[in-house]
Scaffold this motif. Structure first.
Motif, PDB file in Angstrom:
ATOM      1  N   ASN A  52      42.385  48.757  43.206  1.00  0.00           N
ATOM      2  CA  ASN A  52      41.419  48.970  44.345  1.00  0.00           C
ATOM      3  C   ASN A  52      41.969  49.790  45.300  1.00  0.00           C
ATOM      4  N   LYS A  53      42.887  50.037  45.005  1.00  0.00           N
ATOM      5  CA  LYS A  53      43.616  51.551  46.006  1.00  0.00           C
ATOM      6  C   LYS A  53      42.322  52.624  45.572  1.00  0.00           C
ATOM      7  N   CYS A  54      42.342  52.872  44.235  1.00  0.00           N
ATOM      8  CA  CYS A  54      41.508  54.231  44.176  1.00  0.00           C
ATOM      9  C   CYS A  54      40.187  53.972  43.483  1.00  0.00           C
ATOM     10  N   GLY A  55      39.179  52.408  43.597  1.00  0.00           N
ATOM     11  CA  GLY A  55      38.065  52.542  43.953  1.00  0.00           C
ATOM     12  C   GLY A  55      37.424  51.997  42.369  1.00  0.00           C
ATOM     13  N   LEU A  56      38.620  52.640  41.393  1.00  0.00           N
ATOM     14  CA  LEU A  56      37.908  51.249  40.332  1.00  0.00           C
ATOM     15  C   LEU A  56      37.750  50.681  39.693  1.00  0.00           C
ATOM     16  N   GLN A  57      36.252  50.056  38.908  1.00  0.00           N
ATOM     17  CA  GLN A  57      36.432  48.734  38.661  1.00  0.00           C
ATOM     18  C   GLN A  57      36.012  48.177  37.087  1.00  0.00           C
ATOM     19  N   LEU A  58      35.920  47.536  37.194  1.00  0.00           N
ATOM     20  CA  LEU A  58      35.608  47.321  35.432  1.00  0.00           C
ATOM     21  C   LEU A  58      34.262  47.706  35.230  1.00  0.00           C
ATOM     22  N   LYS A  59      34.050  48.636  34.084  1.00  0.00           N
ATOM     23  CA  LYS A  59      32.727  49.184  33.836  1.00  0.00           C
ATOM     24  C   LYS A  59      31.572  47.918  33.371  1.00  0.00           C
ATOM     25  N   HIS A  60      32.087  47.041  32.503  1.00  0.00           N
ATOM     26  CA  HIS A  60      31.221  45.871  31.388  1.00  0.00           C
ATOM     27  C   HIS A  60      31.698  44.938  31.814  1.00  0.00           C
ATOM     28  N   GLU A  61      31.255  43.618  31.494  1.00  0.00           N
ATOM     29  CA  GLU A  61      31.582  42.285  30.578  1.00  0.00           C
ATOM     30  C   GLU A  61      31.892  42.137  29.430  1.00  0.00           C
ATOM     31  N   ILE A  62      32.646  41.963  29.681  1.00  0.00           N
ATOM     32  CA  ILE A  62      33.450  41.612  28.295  1.00  0.00           C
ATOM     33  C   ILE A  62      33.119  40.065  27.466  1.00  0.00           C
ATOM     34  N   SER A  63      32.994  39.783  26.192  1.00  0.00           N
ATOM     35  CA  SER A  63      32.261  38.514  25.852  1.00  0.00           C
ATOM     36  C   SER A  63      34.017  38.153  25.670  1.00  0.00           C
ATOM     37  N   ALA A  64      33.753  36.547  25.137  1.00  0.00           N
ATOM     38  CA  ALA A  64      34.732  35.856  24.938  1.00  0.00           C
ATOM     39  C   ALA A  64      35.257  36.244  23.602  1.00  0.00           C
ATOM     40  N   SER A  65      34.630  36.113  22.504  1.00  0.00           N
ATOM     41  CA  SER A  65      35.075  36.839  21.635  1.00  0.00           C
ATOM     42  C   SER A  65      36.155  38.462  21.572  1.00  0.00           C
ATOM     43  N   LEU A  67      37.833  39.126  24.094  1.00  0.00           N
ATOM     44  CA  LEU A  67      38.792  39.176  24.973  1.00  0.00           C
ATOM     45  C   LEU A  67      40.041  37.931  24.465  1.00  0.00           C
ATOM     46  N   ALA A  68      39.433  37.631  23.708  1.00  0.00           N
ATOM     47  CA  ALA A  68      40.296  36.687  22.144  1.00  0.00           C
ATOM     48  C   ALA A  68      40.912  38.047  21.453  1.00  0.00           C
ATOM     49  N   ASN A  69      40.369  38.725  20.786  1.00  0.00           N
ATOM     50  CA  ASN A  69      40.020  40.047  19.666  1.00  0.00           C
ATOM     51  C   ASN A  69      41.429  40.833  20.334  1.00  0.00           C
ATOM     52  N   ARG A  70      41.368  41.000  21.757  1.00  0.00           N
ATOM     53  CA  ARG A  70      42.326  41.517  22.315  1.00  0.00           C
ATOM     54  C   ARG A  70      43.308  42.084  23.062  1.00  0.00           C
ATOM     55  N   ILE A  71      43.296  40.413  23.256  1.00  0.00           N
ATOM     56  CA  ILE A  71      44.617  39.607  23.438  1.00  0.00           C
ATOM     57  C   ILE A  71      45.938  39.155  22.020  1.00  0.00           C
ATOM     58  N   LEU A  72      44.367  39.141  20.624  1.00  0.00           N
ATOM     59  CA  LEU A  72      45.491  39.284  20.172  1.00  0.00           C
ATOM     60  C   LEU A  72      46.392  40.107  19.510  1.00  0.00           C
ATOM     61  N   VAL A  73      46.088  41.030  20.015  1.00  0.00           N
ATOM     62  CA  VAL A  73      45.643  42.769  19.004  1.00  0.00           C
ATOM     63  C   VAL A  73      46.710  42.771  20.503  1.00  0.00           C
ATOM     64  N   GLU A  74      46.443  43.099  21.822  1.00  0.00           N
ATOM     65  CA  GLU A  74      47.497  44.031  22.573  1.00  0.00           C
ATOM     66  C   GLU A  74      49.123  42.882  22.462  1.00  0.00           C
ATOM     67  N   LEU A  75      49.422  41.922  22.436  1.00  0.00           N
ATOM     68  CA  LEU A  75      50.116  41.249  23.251  1.00  0.00           C
ATOM     69  C   LEU A  75      50.359  40.476  21.711  1.00  0.00           C
ATOM     70  N   ALA A  76      50.393  40.771  21.178  1.00  0.00           N
ATOM     71  CA  ALA A  76      50.584  39.929  19.775  1.00  0.00           C
ATOM     72  C   ALA A  76      52.314  40.097  19.984  1.00  0.00           C
ATOM     73  N   ASP A  77      53.417  41.296  20.600  1.00  0.00           N
ATOM     74  CA  ASP A  77      54.302  41.120  20.407  1.00  0.00           C
ATOM     75  C   ASP A  77      54.709  39.935  21.427  1.00  0.00           C
ATOM     76  N   ASN A  78      56.533  39.792  20.746  1.00  0.00           N
ATOM     77  CA  ASN A  78      56.748  38.551  21.264  1.00  0.00           C
ATOM     78  C   ASN A  78      57.364  38.933  22.553  1.00  0.00           C
ATOM     79  N   ALA A  79      58.006  40.366  23.394  1.00  0.00           N
ATOM     80  CA  ALA A  79      58.205  41.406  24.886  1.00  0.00           C
ATOM     81  C   ALA A  79      56.767  40.540  25.581  1.00  0.00           C
ATOM     82  N   PHE A  80      55.287  40.183  24.799  1.00  0.00           N
ATOM     83  CA  PHE A  80      54.757  39.337  25.913  1.00  0.00           C
ATOM     84  C   PHE A  80      54.736  38.016  25.946  1.00  0.00           C
ATOM     85  N   SER A  81      55.424  37.515  25.646  1.00  0.00           N
ATOM     86  CA  SER A  81      55.421  35.912  25.513  1.00  0.00           C
ATOM     87  C   SER A  81      54.980  35.653  27.238  1.00  0.00           C
TER      88      SER A  81
END
Length: 104
Positions: A52-65, A67-81
């Motif tokens: 918000n401070k630098c005026g950035l916005q999300l550039k595209h919509e993300i599908s549910a699949s 998003l789910a895949n990104r969560i699986l990949v990016e947040l798989a490590d126990n550090a992200f529980s």
């Protein structure tokens, strides 16, 4: 854009010292430095605040699949529980709101 880049961009655009920018986002200067170097992952509220401070916005919509895949990949490590738990709570809240709307 990575979180560290968002935070660095917001800091640079602010024209503030790291110390003053850290105070503005209610974090310590050493923590801000960790966020900008990528050695620590900032919480979502800090990323959104900096976007918000630098005026950035999300550039595209993300599908549910996507998003789910990104969560699986990016947040798989126990550090992200805790992050996974927070996302789960958000989804539970949305589901409850949807149930309430459907009943009315």
């Amino acid at each position: 854009m990575k979180a560290k880049d968002i935070i660095t961009t917001a800091w640079k655009q602010s024209g503030l010292s790291q110390q003053d920018f850290a105070k503005e986002i209610k974090k310590s200067q050493p923590m801000l430095s960790k966020y900008m170097s990528g050695s620590a992952s900032p919480p979502a509220d800090i990323i959104i605040l900096c976007m918000n401070k630098c005026g950035l916005q999300l550039k595209h919509e993300i599908s549910a699949s996507e998003l789910a895949n990104r969560i699986l990949v990016e947040l798989a490590d126990n550090a992200f529980s805790e992050t996974r738990s927070a996302i789960n709570q958000i989804l539970n809240s949305i589901a409850q709101q949807n149930d309430t709307i459907a009943r009315n």
